[in-house]
Design a protein around this motif. Sequence first.
Motif, PDB file in Angstrom:
ATOM      1  N   PHE A  82       7.191 -63.621  -6.029  1.00  0.00           N
ATOM      2  CA  PHE A  82       7.383 -62.224  -5.611  1.00  0.00           C
ATOM      3  C   PHE A  82       6.748 -61.301  -6.644  1.00  0.00           C
ATOM      4  CE2 PHE A  82      10.861 -64.569  -3.636  1.00  0.00           C
ATOM      5  CZ  PHE A  82      10.798 -64.105  -2.331  1.00  0.00           C
ATOM      6  N   THR A  83       5.734 -60.608  -6.216  1.00  0.00           N
ATOM      7  CA  THR A  83       5.052 -59.694  -7.142  1.00  0.00           C
ATOM      8  C   THR A  83       5.649 -58.298  -7.098  1.00  0.00           C
ATOM      9  OG1 THR A  83       3.411 -59.201  -5.423  1.00  0.00           O
ATOM     10  CG2 THR A  83       2.895 -60.980  -6.969  1.00  0.00           C
ATOM     11  N   GLY A  84       6.347 -57.962  -6.014  1.00  0.00           N
ATOM     12  CA  GLY A  84       6.939 -56.633  -5.894  1.00  0.00           C
ATOM     13  C   GLY A  84       8.388 -56.632  -6.327  1.00  0.00           C
ATOM     14  N   GLN A  85       9.038 -55.496  -6.099  1.00  0.00           N
ATOM     15  CA  GLN A  85      10.437 -55.360  -6.482  1.00  0.00           C
ATOM     16  C   GLN A  85      11.314 -56.115  -5.498  1.00  0.00           C
ATOM     17  OE1 GLN A  85      11.751 -51.310  -6.713  1.00  0.00           O
ATOM     18  NE2 GLN A  85      13.772 -51.827  -7.539  1.00  0.00           N
ATOM     19  N   THR A  86      12.344 -56.754  -6.008  1.00  0.00           N
ATOM     20  CA  THR A  86      13.285 -57.489  -5.168  1.00  0.00           C
ATOM     21  C   THR A  86      14.711 -57.067  -5.521  1.00  0.00           C
ATOM     22  OG1 THR A  86      13.298 -59.308  -6.771  1.00  0.00           O
ATOM     23  CG2 THR A  86      11.755 -59.494  -4.915  1.00  0.00           C
ATOM     24  N   GLY A  87      15.650 -57.605  -4.745  1.00  0.00           N
ATOM     25  CA  GLY A  87      17.050 -57.239  -4.956  1.00  0.00           C
ATOM     26  C   GLY A  87      17.351 -55.895  -4.324  1.00  0.00           C
ATOM     27  N   GLN A  88      18.159 -55.093  -4.992  1.00  0.00           N
ATOM     28  CA  GLN A  88      18.515 -53.776  -4.472  1.00  0.00           C
ATOM     29  C   GLN A  88      17.347 -52.822  -4.656  1.00  0.00           C
ATOM     30  OE1 GLN A  88      21.882 -51.909  -6.344  1.00  0.00           O
ATOM     31  NE2 GLN A  88      22.321 -50.615  -4.560  1.00  0.00           N
ATOM     32  N   LEU A  89      17.018 -52.110  -3.579  1.00  0.00           N
ATOM     33  CA  LEU A  89      15.889 -51.192  -3.593  1.00  0.00           C
ATOM     34  C   LEU A  89      16.345 -49.769  -3.320  1.00  0.00           C
ATOM     35  CD1 LEU A  89      13.325 -53.220  -1.405  1.00  0.00           C
ATOM     36  CD2 LEU A  89      13.643 -53.328  -3.893  1.00  0.00           C
ATOM     37  N   GLN A  90      15.496 -48.838  -3.703  1.00  0.00           N
ATOM     38  CA  GLN A  90      15.723 -47.430  -3.369  1.00  0.00           C
ATOM     39  C   GLN A  90      14.859 -47.095  -2.155  1.00  0.00           C
ATOM     40  OE1 GLN A  90      17.886 -45.149  -4.738  1.00  0.00           O
ATOM     41  NE2 GLN A  90      17.233 -43.856  -3.041  1.00  0.00           N
ATOM     42  N   PRO A  91      15.482 -46.832  -0.994  1.00  0.00           N
ATOM     43  CA  PRO A  91      14.681 -46.522   0.201  1.00  0.00           C
ATOM     44  C   PRO A  91      13.780 -45.318  -0.041  1.00  0.00           C
ATOM     45  CG  PRO A  91      16.976 -46.913   0.782  1.00  0.00           C
ATOM     46  CD  PRO A  91      16.925 -46.828  -0.710  1.00  0.00           C
ATOM     47  N   SER A  92      12.650 -45.295   0.669  1.00  0.00           N
ATOM     48  CA  SER A  92      11.683 -44.209   0.539  1.00  0.00           C
ATOM     49  C   SER A  92      11.380 -43.630   1.917  1.00  0.00           C
ATOM     50  CB  SER A  92      10.398 -44.722  -0.113  1.00  0.00           C
ATOM     51  OG  SER A  92       9.839 -45.769   0.666  1.00  0.00           O
ATOM     52  N   PRO A  93      10.930 -42.393   1.984  1.00  0.00           N
ATOM     53  CA  PRO A  93      10.593 -41.801   3.289  1.00  0.00           C
ATOM     54  C   PRO A  93       9.404 -42.530   3.913  1.00  0.00           C
ATOM     55  CG  PRO A  93      10.825 -40.118   1.578  1.00  0.00           C
ATOM     56  CD  PRO A  93      10.772 -41.424   0.871  1.00  0.00           C
ATOM     57  N   ALA A  94       9.460 -42.698   5.218  1.00  0.00           N
ATOM     58  CA  ALA A  94       8.343 -43.314   5.941  1.00  0.00           C
ATOM     59  C   ALA A  94       7.220 -42.299   6.091  1.00  0.00           C
ATOM     60  CB  ALA A  94       8.819 -43.787   7.307  1.00  0.00           C
ATOM     61  N   PRO A  95       5.975 -42.752   6.141  1.00  0.00           N
ATOM     62  CA  PRO A  95       4.861 -41.812   6.323  1.00  0.00           C
ATOM     63  C   PRO A  95       4.941 -41.117   7.676  1.00  0.00           C
ATOM     64  CG  PRO A  95       4.119 -44.077   6.542  1.00  0.00           C
ATOM     65  CD  PRO A  95       5.518 -44.145   6.037  1.00  0.00           C
ATOM     66  N   GLU A  96       4.333 -39.980   7.774  1.00  0.00           N
ATOM     67  CA  GLU A  96       4.343 -39.226   9.035  1.00  0.00           C
ATOM     68  C   GLU A  96       3.660 -40.028  10.124  1.00  0.00           C
ATOM     69  OE1 GLU A  96       2.916 -34.846  10.745  1.00  0.00           O
ATOM     70  OE2 GLU A  96       2.631 -35.376   8.640  1.00  0.00           O
ATOM     71  N   GLY A  97       4.281 -40.043  11.296  1.00  0.00           N
ATOM     72  CA  GLY A  97       3.722 -40.784  12.419  1.00  0.00           C
ATOM     73  C   GLY A  97       3.952 -42.280  12.333  1.00  0.00           C
ATOM     74  N   ALA A  98       4.838 -42.718  11.462  1.00  0.00           N
ATOM     75  CA  ALA A  98       5.093 -44.152  11.290  1.00  0.00           C
ATOM     76  C   ALA A  98       5.748 -44.736  12.542  1.00  0.00           C
ATOM     77  CB  ALA A  98       5.990 -44.380  10.078  1.00  0.00           C
ATOM     78  N   ASP A  99       5.401 -45.987  12.851  1.00  0.00           N
ATOM     79  CA  ASP A  99       6.055 -46.663  13.972  1.00  0.00           C
ATOM     80  C   ASP A  99       7.410 -47.200  13.490  1.00  0.00           C
ATOM     81  OD1 ASP A  99       5.680 -49.201  12.684  1.00  0.00           O
ATOM     82  OD2 ASP A  99       3.658 -49.330  13.519  1.00  0.00           O
ATOM     83  N   PRO A 100       8.250 -47.664  14.410  1.00  0.00           N
ATOM     84  CA  PRO A 100       9.584 -48.131  14.007  1.00  0.00           C
ATOM     85  C   PRO A 100       9.558 -49.213  12.933  1.00  0.00           C
ATOM     86  CG  PRO A 100       9.515 -47.842  16.378  1.00  0.00           C
ATOM     87  CD  PRO A 100       8.117 -47.646  15.889  1.00  0.00           C
ATOM     88  N   GLY A 101       8.574 -50.091  12.977  1.00  0.00           N
ATOM     89  CA  GLY A 101       8.483 -51.140  11.969  1.00  0.00           C
ATOM     90  C   GLY A 101       8.257 -50.581  10.576  1.00  0.00           C
ATOM     91  N   GLU A 102       7.423 -49.580  10.463  1.00  0.00           N
ATOM     92  CA  GLU A 102       7.155 -48.954   9.161  1.00  0.00           C
ATOM     93  C   GLU A 102       8.373 -48.181   8.666  1.00  0.00           C
ATOM     94  OE1 GLU A 102       2.352 -48.116   9.400  1.00  0.00           O
ATOM     95  OE2 GLU A 102       3.706 -46.858  10.594  1.00  0.00           O
ATOM     96  N   VAL A 103       9.101 -47.566   9.605  1.00  0.00           N
ATOM     97  CA  VAL A 103      10.315 -46.841   9.212  1.00  0.00           C
ATOM     98  C   VAL A 103      11.352 -47.814   8.646  1.00  0.00           C
ATOM     99  CG1 VAL A 103      12.236 -45.438  10.054  1.00  0.00           C
ATOM    100  CG2 VAL A 103       9.924 -45.013  10.908  1.00  0.00           C
ATOM    101  N   VAL A 104      11.522 -48.951   9.307  1.00  0.00           N
ATOM    102  CA  VAL A 104      12.490 -49.950   8.829  1.00  0.00           C
ATOM    103  C   VAL A 104      12.074 -50.476   7.460  1.00  0.00           C
ATOM    104  CG1 VAL A 104      13.436 -52.249   9.256  1.00  0.00           C
ATOM    105  CG2 VAL A 104      13.257 -50.609  11.132  1.00  0.00           C
TER     106      VAL A 104
END
Length: 235
Positions: free
Chosen positions: A100-122
């Motif tokens: 795992f190269t990215g952050q794992t465990g507990q994360l801080q949610p971030s705003p989805a980009p404008e026009g994001a589809d449901p998958g990107e929002v999740v």
Amino acid sequence: MRNTHSITVVTTLGAVAALALSLAGCAGGAGSAGGASSETPRPTATDTAASPSPSTAAPSPSPEPTPAVASIPTDCTDIVDPATYAATMGDTPLNDPDFFTGQTGQLQPSPAPEGADPGEVVRAATQLTCGWRDPRADITGLFVDVATVDSATAASYPAWLADPAAAQSELRNGVVYDCTDRLGGTVCQYSRVEEQYGTTSAETVLVRDDVVVSVTQSNYPTDDLLGAIVTRIWG
């Protein structure tokens, strides 16, 4: 003397008979006259049915059960009960930095980009991401993500997963999910066989209330893992 005695007896018997007839006539007249009878009238069937019985009163309605409130774990080792964790994850390395190269465990949610589809929002709303994988394995691994989204995204996400047109996006890579209602929400799932290895890969997504739980597994069979996660989060 003998004749006088006979006359006296006959006269006496006649008087008694007349008195008996007179009394019988009075009794009959009292029963048929307009005066009240001494006998108490019996209630009719209508009278009895019209009187409500305490035992037949409608029961008071039972109170509505309180909906279970989601409690999102903050640690990957707390995603299921200890017994399930030991049987399913065991000693498999958790969130190994060699994989795992990215952050794992507990994360801080971030705003989805404008026009994001449901998958990107999740994906932007993910607050816990966990991975169990042995770095020495080629594809074997188990991954769990938990996100809390807005009600509109929660309502549209299952239909988006099952939509063949939406499956053509880069994120979906042509995958179409099969969705059913269970575990208190909507469960969407797909599986495929990895031709190179002959193993099965699958992803199972539960959308319940505003929580999205995603379980991805490759060559990593489990026994009702999603059910154990539901018990941990919703009780």
